[in-house]
Scaffold this active site. Structure first.
Site, PDB file in Angstrom:
ATOM      1  N   GLU A 103      -7.596 -16.923  -9.435  1.00 54.36           N
ATOM      2  CA  GLU A 103      -7.447 -16.890  -7.994  1.00 54.36           C
ATOM      3  C   GLU A 103      -8.553 -17.138  -7.355  1.00 54.36           C
ATOM      4  O   GLU A 103      -9.840 -16.934  -7.465  1.00 54.36           O
ATOM      5  CB  GLU A 103      -6.912 -15.663  -7.560  1.00 54.36           C
ATOM      6  CG  GLU A 103      -5.438 -15.533  -8.114  1.00 54.36           C
ATOM      7  CD  GLU A 103      -4.681 -14.258  -7.565  1.00 54.36           C
ATOM      8  OE1 GLU A 103      -3.505 -14.120  -7.534  1.00 54.36           O
ATOM      9  OE2 GLU A 103      -5.369 -13.343  -7.032  1.00 54.36           O
ATOM     10  N   CYS A 116     -13.736 -16.344  -1.595  1.00 59.56           N
ATOM     11  CA  CYS A 116     -13.613 -15.334  -2.653  1.00 59.56           C
ATOM     12  C   CYS A 116     -13.504 -16.127  -4.016  1.00 59.56           C
ATOM     13  O   CYS A 116     -12.408 -16.792  -4.107  1.00 59.56           O
ATOM     14  CB  CYS A 116     -12.565 -14.221  -2.603  1.00 59.56           C
ATOM     15  SG  CYS A 116     -12.791 -13.056  -4.042  1.00 59.56           S
ATOM     16  N   CYS A 123     -12.021 -10.530 -17.872  1.00 59.35           N
ATOM     17  CA  CYS A 123     -13.034  -9.905 -17.740  1.00 59.35           C
ATOM     18  C   CYS A 123     -13.318  -8.880 -18.702  1.00 59.35           C
ATOM     19  O   CYS A 123     -12.508  -8.129 -19.398  1.00 59.35           O
ATOM     20  CB  CYS A 123     -13.496  -8.997 -16.435  1.00 59.35           C
ATOM     21  SG  CYS A 123     -15.132  -8.213 -16.334  1.00 59.35           S
ATOM     22  N   CYS A 127     -13.555  -2.074 -16.330  1.00 64.42           N
ATOM     23  CA  CYS A 127     -13.499  -0.943 -15.512  1.00 64.42           C
ATOM     24  C   CYS A 127     -12.196  -0.361 -15.324  1.00 64.42           C
ATOM     25  O   CYS A 127     -11.065  -1.144 -15.324  1.00 64.42           O
ATOM     26  CB  CYS A 127     -14.291  -1.401 -13.943  1.00 64.42           C
ATOM     27  SG  CYS A 127     -15.862  -2.270 -14.218  1.00 64.42           S
ATOM     28  N   CYS A 130      -9.738  -1.767 -12.469  1.00 60.31           N
ATOM     29  CA  CYS A 130      -9.652  -3.007 -12.029  1.00 60.31           C
ATOM     30  C   CYS A 130      -8.501  -3.904 -13.117  1.00 60.31           C
ATOM     31  O   CYS A 130      -8.561  -3.834 -14.207  1.00 60.31           O
ATOM     32  CB  CYS A 130     -10.978  -3.736 -12.446  1.00 60.31           C
ATOM     33  SG  CYS A 130     -11.233  -5.502 -12.081  1.00 60.31           S
ATOM     34  N   CYS A 353      -7.763 -10.728  -4.273  1.00 59.13           N
ATOM     35  CA  CYS A 353      -8.483 -11.739  -5.027  1.00 59.13           C
ATOM     36  C   CYS A 353      -9.106 -11.246  -6.335  1.00 59.13           C
ATOM     37  O   CYS A 353      -9.984 -10.369  -5.917  1.00 59.13           O
ATOM     38  CB  CYS A 353      -9.454 -12.310  -3.980  1.00 59.13           C
ATOM     39  SG  CYS A 353     -10.655 -13.461  -4.927  1.00 59.13           S
TER      40      CYS A 353
HETATM   41  N1  SAH Z   1     -17.181  -8.221 -11.581  1.00 59.68           N
HETATM   42  C1  SAH Z   1     -17.926  -8.057 -10.454  1.00 59.68           C
HETATM   43  C2  SAH Z   1     -17.279  -8.985  -9.381  1.00 59.68           C
HETATM   44  C3  SAH Z   1     -15.609  -9.110  -9.110  1.00 59.68           C
HETATM   45  S1  SAH Z   1     -14.947  -7.679  -8.649  1.00 59.68           S
HETATM   46  C4  SAH Z   1     -18.036  -6.707 -10.010  1.00 59.68           C
HETATM   47  O1  SAH Z   1     -17.496  -5.838 -10.839  1.00 59.68           O
HETATM   48  O2  SAH Z   1     -18.778  -6.417  -9.086  1.00 59.68           O
HETATM   49  C5  SAH Z   1     -15.334  -7.451  -7.160  1.00 59.68           C
HETATM   50  C6  SAH Z   1     -15.286  -5.943  -6.607  1.00 59.68           C
HETATM   51  O3  SAH Z   1     -14.059  -5.242  -6.565  1.00 59.68           O
HETATM   52  C7  SAH Z   1     -16.248  -5.208  -7.293  1.00 59.68           C
HETATM   53  O4  SAH Z   1     -16.689  -4.248  -6.507  1.00 59.68           O
HETATM   54  C8  SAH Z   1     -15.022  -4.362  -8.058  1.00 59.68           C
HETATM   55  O5  SAH Z   1     -15.472  -2.967  -8.605  1.00 59.68           O
HETATM   56  C9  SAH Z   1     -13.877  -4.040  -6.948  1.00 59.68           C
HETATM   57  N2  SAH Z   1     -12.634  -3.739  -7.321  1.00 59.68           N
HETATM   58  C10 SAH Z   1     -12.186  -4.286  -8.638  1.00 59.68           C
HETATM   59  N3  SAH Z   1     -10.791  -3.713  -8.745  1.00 59.68           N
HETATM   60  C11 SAH Z   1     -10.714  -3.130  -7.473  1.00 59.68           C
HETATM   61  C12 SAH Z   1      -9.324  -2.504  -7.015  1.00 59.68           C
HETATM   62  N4  SAH Z   1      -8.332  -2.090  -7.970  1.00 59.68           N
HETATM   63  N5  SAH Z   1      -9.289  -1.965  -5.833  1.00 59.68           N
HETATM   64  C13 SAH Z   1     -10.633  -2.096  -5.090  1.00 59.68           C
HETATM   65  N6  SAH Z   1     -11.789  -2.674  -5.536  1.00 59.68           N
HETATM   66  C14 SAH Z   1     -11.692  -2.997  -6.729  1.00 59.68           C
HETATM   67 FE1  SF4 Z   2     -14.955  -7.170 -14.629  1.00 61.61          FE
HETATM   68 FE2  SF4 Z   2     -13.054  -5.821 -12.897  1.00 61.61          FE
HETATM   69 FE3  SF4 Z   2     -15.399  -4.442 -13.781  1.00 61.61          FE
HETATM   70 FE4  SF4 Z   2     -15.675  -6.477 -12.176  1.00 61.61          FE
HETATM   71  S1  SF4 Z   2     -14.648  -4.545 -11.664  1.00 61.61           S
HETATM   72  S2  SF4 Z   2     -16.844  -5.848 -13.935  1.00 61.61           S
HETATM   73  S3  SF4 Z   2     -14.102  -7.892 -12.690  1.00 61.61           S
HETATM   74  S4  SF4 Z   2     -13.540  -5.114 -15.102  1.00 61.61           S
END
Ligand code: SAH
Ligand code: SF4
Length: 382
Positions: A103, A116, A123, A127, A130, A353
């Site tokens: 996306e 974005c 990934c 995390c 996520c 996004c």
């Molecule tokens: N992988 C990179 C960039 C993509 S995620 C990273 O982790 O930084 C972009 C941001 O969105 C990151 O800070 C991530 O932790 C946050 N994020 C991911 N899932 C989320 C969710 N469900 N609600 C709010 N923020 C989220």
């Molecule tokens: Fe990967 Fe999601 Fe963690 Fe960013 S927040 S590093 S996209 S698993």
């Protein structure tokens, strides 16, 4: 038989010029026995003119165009769907080669518009909060697929001829994927975002967000001048290791050391790191944790961006209440930090996004909430 095999191979192995940096494209033309200024001509056609048809690049000369058509192509990723929100946010689902979907979201906000961008299909870092992480890792995007998201955003507004694509003023690498795990392609695509022959976006307005791949961040500071965001999400290693598993390999102290060196390496001394902190109800959103965070980040040149959790089906977490968000925010503000709260736009089109953008916080409710907290927070979209 042999002839048709060669033809097939040539057709599928055509090199995609869209993702090549100026340096790579110059080398490409030199290898063809051509002058390197051809690279500049082709870049202007692709990135300023939005042209994908090599046959239409009239200043290349017929013979060169014919030669290029045999071996090269300009291929942006394919748009599967496009949705417009009533607030002006536009979201695309983009199909990349091999069938994966990513996306991209464009969020207009006053005079600026932030795109974005995704860097991987899925990934590997998993995390806990996520949804991209839950999908697992499928593959890296190519540089053409990354810069192609900028290309198609501008194209979709029919804005290529009208001033270097001012449709996109800012780019955040905060879509799907961990950009530092797709290092070379992300660096090439960011080079094109900044280049005058590409999209001419200022280095301050392109932001890479990482969950903390420290060795790659150490390499990035030698190569890149874009803005940096780090995904911290916790004030101590015990909690961060639960939420962001890569913390077990590269704990907070190392990440902060690397991030500080990154901005110290920039010529412009006023720059700061954006610390992203996704707020999860009852997990990391308590005032004590805000106080711990304030101590942790003391003397660290940063601004803090709070992201209320964006929930998704199957997730074990909840978004904190507005009061919990403002309490957390207030502790940090009182400690002297610049703190923004990220709101999402495009709620009606589900414009999350990757998963970074939460739900639209209703403006009325939000202002009431912050009035209750005695002060209005800065709100950042994107
Ligand atoms: N992988 C990179 C960039 C993509 S995620 C990273 O982790 O930084 C972009 C941001 O969105 C990151 O800070 C991530 O932790 C946050 N994020 C991911 N899932 C989320 C969710 N469900 N609600 C709010 N923020 C989220
Ligand atoms: Fe990967 Fe999601 Fe963690 Fe960013 S927040 S590093 S996209 S698993």
């Amino acid at each position: 038989m042999t002839a048709s095999l060669i033809a097939t191979t040539a057709a599928t192995a055509r090199v995609n010029l869209l993702g090549m940096t100026q340096q790579q494209l110059e080398q490409f033309f030199l290898d063809l026995g051509e002058k390197k200024f051809r690279a500049q001509q082709v870049m202007k056609w692709m990135h300023h003119g939005g042209v994908t048809d090599i046959g239409a690049m009239s200043n290349l000369g017929k013979a060169l165009r014919e030669k290029l058509l045999q071996i090269a192509e300009v291929r942006p990723p394919e748009i599967v769907s496009q949705h417009d929100s009533t607030d002006g946010t536009r979201k695309w689902a983009v199909r990349v080669e091999g069938g994966g979907l990513v996306e991209a979201v464009l969020i207009p906000d006053g005079g600026r518009a932030t795109l974005c961008v995704s860097s991987q299909v899925g990934c590997s870092l998993d995390c806990s909060f996520c949804s991209t992480g839950k999908q697992g890792f499928q593959r890296d995007l190519t540089a053409a697929e990354i810069i192609g998201q900028v290309w198609l955003a501008i194209k979709s507004y029919d804005a290529f001829q009208s001033g270097k694509g001012r449709v996109v003023t800012n780019v955040v690498m905060m879509g799907m994927g961990e950009p530092l795990l797709n290092f070379d392609n992300v660096v090439a695509a960011m080079d094109l975002m900044l280049s005058d022959l590409g999209y001419g976006i200022s280095k301050r307005r392109v932001t890479l967000s990482t969950s903390g791949v420290v060795p790659a961040l150490d390499r990035l500071r030698e190569l890149s001048e874009v803005s940096l965001a780090i995904s911290l999400h916790a004030p101590n290693d015990a909690l961060r290791s639960q939420l962001v598993p890569i913390n077990r390999r590269y704990p907070i102290a190392e990440l902060l050391r690397s991030a500080r060196q990154y901005i110290d390496a920039q010529a412009d001394s006023k720059r700061v790191v954006t610390v992203e902190y996704t707020l999860l109800a009852g997990v990391n959103d308590q005032p004590d944790q805000a106080r711990e965070l304030a101590v942790l980040l003391k003397d660290f040149p940063c601004k803090i961006n709070l992201i209320p959790f964006n929930s998704f089906p199957g997730s074990e977490y909840r978004r904190p209440s507005g009061n919990a968000v403002s309490r957390f925010w207030q502790v940090l503000v009182d400690a002297g930090y610049i703190v923004t709260v990220r709101t999402t736009r495009g709620d009606d089109i589900d414009a999350a996004c990757g998963q970074l953008v939460g739900q639209v916080v209703d403006r009325t409710r939000r202002s009431e909430r912050y009035r209750a907290a005695g002060q209005a927070p800065e709100v950042e979209t994107g």
